[in-house]
Design a protein around this motif. Structure first.
Motif, PDB file in Angstrom:
ATOM      1  N   ALA A 249       3.812  -3.278   5.858  1.00 26.63           N
ATOM      2  CA  ALA A 249       4.167  -4.293   6.858  1.00 26.63           C
ATOM      3  C   ALA A 249       3.651  -3.934   8.245  1.00 26.63           C
ATOM      4  CB  ALA A 249       5.685  -4.479   6.892  1.00 26.63           C
ATOM      5  N   TRP A 250       3.691  -2.642   8.612  1.00 30.32           N
ATOM      6  CA  TRP A 250       3.292  -2.248   9.971  1.00 30.32           C
ATOM      7  C   TRP A 250       1.777  -2.348  10.195  1.00 30.32           C
ATOM      8  CZ3 TRP A 250       5.805   0.839   6.441  1.00 30.32           C
ATOM      9  CH2 TRP A 250       5.066   1.846   5.838  1.00 30.32           C
ATOM     10  N   LYS A 251       1.023  -2.609   9.121  1.00 29.08           N
ATOM     11  CA  LYS A 251      -0.417  -2.815   9.271  1.00 29.08           C
ATOM     12  C   LYS A 251      -0.798  -4.298   9.232  1.00 29.08           C
ATOM     13  CE  LYS A 251      -1.844   1.624   7.264  1.00 29.08           C
ATOM     14  NZ  LYS A 251      -2.668   2.278   6.203  1.00 29.08           N
ATOM     15  N   SER A 252       0.200  -5.166   9.091  1.00 26.36           N
ATOM     16  CA  SER A 252      -0.081  -6.591   8.889  1.00 26.36           C
ATOM     17  C   SER A 252      -0.651  -7.278  10.126  1.00 26.36           C
ATOM     18  CB  SER A 252       1.191  -7.316   8.446  1.00 26.36           C
ATOM     19  OG  SER A 252       2.217  -7.192   9.430  1.00 26.36           O
ATOM     20  N   LYS A 253      -0.396  -6.750  11.308  1.00 24.85           N
ATOM     21  CA  LYS A 253      -0.890  -7.392  12.520  1.00 24.85           C
ATOM     22  C   LYS A 253      -2.419  -7.395  12.570  1.00 24.85           C
ATOM     23  CE  LYS A 253      -0.242  -7.552  17.528  1.00 24.85           C
ATOM     24  NZ  LYS A 253       0.407  -6.939  18.720  1.00 24.85           N
ATOM     25  N   ALA A 254      -3.042  -6.411  11.936  1.00 27.78           N
ATOM     26  CA  ALA A 254      -4.511  -6.313  11.943  1.00 27.78           C
ATOM     27  C   ALA A 254      -5.160  -7.188  10.877  1.00 27.78           C
ATOM     28  CB  ALA A 254      -4.930  -4.861  11.746  1.00 27.78           C
ATOM     29  N   PHE A 255      -4.368  -7.834  10.025  1.00 24.39           N
ATOM     30  CA  PHE A 255      -4.916  -8.636   8.936  1.00 24.39           C
ATOM     31  C   PHE A 255      -5.643  -9.877   9.455  1.00 24.39           C
ATOM     32  CE2 PHE A 255      -4.289 -12.412   6.264  1.00 24.39           C
ATOM     33  CZ  PHE A 255      -5.003 -12.043   5.133  1.00 24.39           C
ATOM     34  N   ARG A 256      -6.790 -10.170   8.832  1.00 31.91           N
ATOM     35  CA  ARG A 256      -7.531 -11.397   9.126  1.00 31.91           C
ATOM     36  C   ARG A 256      -7.868 -12.065   7.797  1.00 31.91           C
ATOM     37  NH1 ARG A 256      -5.630 -10.040  13.018  1.00 31.91           N
ATOM     38  NH2 ARG A 256      -6.476  -9.789  15.130  1.00 31.91           N
ATOM     39  N   PRO A 257      -7.523 -13.339   7.607  1.00 36.11           N
ATOM     40  CA  PRO A 257      -7.792 -14.016   6.331  1.00 36.11           C
ATOM     41  C   PRO A 257      -9.276 -14.220   6.088  1.00 36.11           C
ATOM     42  CG  PRO A 257      -6.999 -15.582   7.969  1.00 36.11           C
ATOM     43  CD  PRO A 257      -6.878 -14.222   8.595  1.00 36.11           C
ATOM     44  N   THR A 258      -9.696 -14.011   4.838  1.00 33.83           N
ATOM     45  CA  THR A 258     -11.116 -14.194   4.484  1.00 33.83           C
ATOM     46  C   THR A 258     -11.291 -15.020   3.213  1.00 33.83           C
ATOM     47  OG1 THR A 258     -11.089 -12.105   3.243  1.00 33.83           O
ATOM     48  CG2 THR A 258     -11.805 -11.999   5.544  1.00 33.83           C
ATOM     49  N   VAL A 259     -10.196 -15.311   2.511  1.00 30.56           N
ATOM     50  CA  VAL A 259     -10.283 -15.998   1.219  1.00 30.56           C
ATOM     51  C   VAL A 259     -10.322 -17.505   1.398  1.00 30.56           C
ATOM     52  CG1 VAL A 259      -8.953 -16.575  -0.854  1.00 30.56           C
ATOM     53  CG2 VAL A 259      -9.267 -14.198  -0.198  1.00 30.56           C
ATOM     54  N   SER A 260     -11.191 -18.147   0.639  1.00 31.02           N
ATOM     55  CA  SER A 260     -11.150 -19.596   0.463  1.00 31.02           C
ATOM     56  C   SER A 260     -10.675 -19.852  -0.961  1.00 31.02           C
ATOM     57  CB  SER A 260     -12.532 -20.222   0.672  1.00 31.02           C
ATOM     58  OG  SER A 260     -12.547 -21.554   0.206  1.00 31.02           O
TER      59      SER A 260
END
Length: 546
Positions: free
Chosen positions: A485-496
């Motif tokens: 959870a503490w790494k979720s801020k860096a997530f960027r969506p890439t899936v279509s």
């Protein structure tokens, strides 16, 4: 980043219809807040106490009253009803739809109001409390479900958070109406506050008859044409507009992908990342109650009187105003700060306030200065709760579940909220009051609430994912790819998911992870790009040679 919350420039159409619809649906929170808030004042009304007393005399003022056990039953039966109502919300919302489910919920709620209004003795009053609670439980689960499925992603947190704002407004109105009728020496003292709820029910039903069903529900039941029309109404775009077609295709592809991973039974809610999300949602809603906020709104009037504060009704109105006003900055901060920082901010602030109240009330229980500290820090505590855990708990639980089990999971998280609500409502008189068999904690009860606020801090850090700015489909991708959870801020969506749908049909895609399927889709894009480039180059060469 700027101070204002603005629609992204690359988002076509208008967000106004979806936002206004989400704000109206939040009106369900008025029913929730008013019904839960009015009982505290009614229990302290002299005429109600005399009418419903079965012979018990209150040791504080030697006047007829209901016993602590009867008080616990009356207050907690609404919470018991809401628990079962929340669980029933999932089959109702999936069978009837989100919109008709709301209308049916209000009908059940109205039955409970009729019984309470007619009551002159505890049994009928308690029955009314249960059925009103059942209706409120249905509404409390379906409202954020409807809002989450219709609101644009860039302002979804603020829209769903308005549900909590409506709850606080309901609580405030309840305190004001109770204060206005408390001195009447007839049945109007309690019947007027209860009967006011008929107005809320009428407004809700009339509005829901006009509003559309959610596009995601139509996708779930295979009515794609109706989904396009509903989304067109929400976005103010033609049904064949490219952006609308793309959004619908992504929702449909995501749903089909999720369905390919397993069924949508209650057992499936416990498996994989959905199980992790369900545990997060249930703990979040449970801890929201264990911060002690409903102790103040259920028993605040009686508690303040017993603490030596003469006009407990006035203090309840003050705390109600603070609750409403403090929720407004939370609606802004949930989109600017995000979910995780705001929940951490609230948990730390509530912890400090609870311990100050507990220490002051223990050192000098009846002092004038202590009463001032108690009121001041209870109000500051309410600010921290109302601007964070109040709205954000509904926001997070409304957006973390996949479409196939969203109604089921949201109903279970809401039921967790009501289960703890019932437990606190039932146990509080025994924890706080004096007398045989009671703990007589008085202000020391705030040590208990403060301890849970400290637990909230660790819970948020370890389990709450940052979902600000993500579509509901992108939240699925977040949980599939991000394990901490503490790494979720860096997530960027890439899936279509539209591309994933194509790859899923292949043998390699049937049992592969989302990351593997995405890699396959990426390779297909690369091949298509290279093939297109070679054809374009050859065509250009021929043209050049000519």
């Amino acid at each position: 980043m700027g101070l204002m919350i603005k629609k992204p420039a690359d988002v076509p159409g208008s967000a106004a219809p979806a936002i206004l619809i989400g704000l109206f649906v939040a009106f369900g929170g008025i029913l929730f807040g008013y019904d839960t808030g009015t009982i505290g004042g009614i229990l302290a009304m002299p005429y109600w106490r005399e009418t419903f007393s079965t012979g018990y005399l209150n040791t504080e003022d030697n006047l007829p009253d209901v016993s602590p056990s009867q008080s616990s039953t009356i207050v907690s039966l609404l919470s018991a009803g809401t628990f079962f109502g929340a669980l029933a919300a999932a089959p109702m919302a999936d069978l009837l739809g989100r919109r008709l489910g709301m209308i049916a919920s209000v009908a059940v709620f109205t039955l409970g109001v009729i019984l309470q209004t007619a009551a002159t003795a505890i049994p009928l009053f308690v029955a009314g409390r249960f059925w009103a609670g059942f209706g409120v439980g249905l509404i409390s689960a379906i409202t954020p479900l409807y809002q989450s499925e219709t609101a644009p992603k860039w302002i979804r947190g603020a829209v769903v958070g308005c549900y909590q704002l409506a709850i606080t407004i309901g609580l405030l109105i309840a305190a004001i109406v109770d204060n206005a009728t408390k001195d009447r020496n007839d049945t109007g003292s309690y019947r007027i506050p209860i009967a006011v709820q008929f107005a809320w029910a009428i407004i809700m039903v009339v509005g829901m008859l006009i509003l559309p069903e959610t596009p995601r529900y139509y996708i779930k039941v295979g009515k794609n044409v109706k989904a396009a029309k509903a989304l067109s109404r929400l976005r103010r775009l033609d049904v064949d507009h490219p952006a609308l077609v793309e959004e619908l295709a992504e929702v449909q592809a995501n749903h089909e992908y999720e369905m390919s991973l397993g069924k949508a039974s209650y057992l499936d809610c416990l498996k994989g990342t959905v199980g992790k999300r369900l545990a997060t949602g249930c703990l979040l809603q449970g801890l929201q109650q264990l911060t002690g906020v409903n102790f103040i709104f259920y028993y605040g009037t009686s508690f303040f009187k017993n603490s030596g504060i003469e006009n407990g009704f006035t203090v309840s109105v003050i705390t109600g105003v603070v609750n409403v006003v403090s929720t407004i900055p939370g609606l802004y901060l949930v989109e600017k700060w995000g979910r995780r920082p705001l929940l951490l901010f609230g948990a730390v602030g509530m912890f400090v306030c609870q311990y100050i109240v507990a220490i002051a009330g223990t050192v000098d229980p009846n002092g004038t200065a202590t009463n001032k500290v108690l009121i001041a820090f209870v109000c500051i505590y309410i600010f921290f709760f109302a601007s964070s855990w109040g709205p954000v708990a509904w926001v997070v639980t409304g957006e973390i579940f996949p479409l196939k089990v969203r109604a089921k999971c949201l109903s279970m998280t809401t039921a967790s909220n009501w289960l703890l609500n019932w437990a606190i409502a039932y146990a509080t008189p025994y924890m706080v009051n004096g007398g045989a068999g009671n703990a007589n904690l008085q202000s020391k009860v705030f040590f208990v609430w403060g301890g849970f606020c400290l637990i909230c801090c660790f819970f948020v850090w370890g389990l709450i994912y940052e979902t600000k700015g993500l579509s509901l489909e992108q939240v699925d991708e977040l949980y599939s790819k991000c394990t901490k959870a503490w790494k979720s801020k860096a997530f960027r969506p890439t899936v279509s998911y539209a591309e994933v749908q194509e790859v899923r049909g292949s043998v390699s895609g049937r049992h592969a992870s989302l990351a593997d399927i995405e890699a396959d889709a990426g390779r297909k894009r690369s091949v298509a790009h290279l093939d297109g480039g070679e054809k374009g180059y050859g065509g250009g060469k021929a043209a050049y040679e000519v």
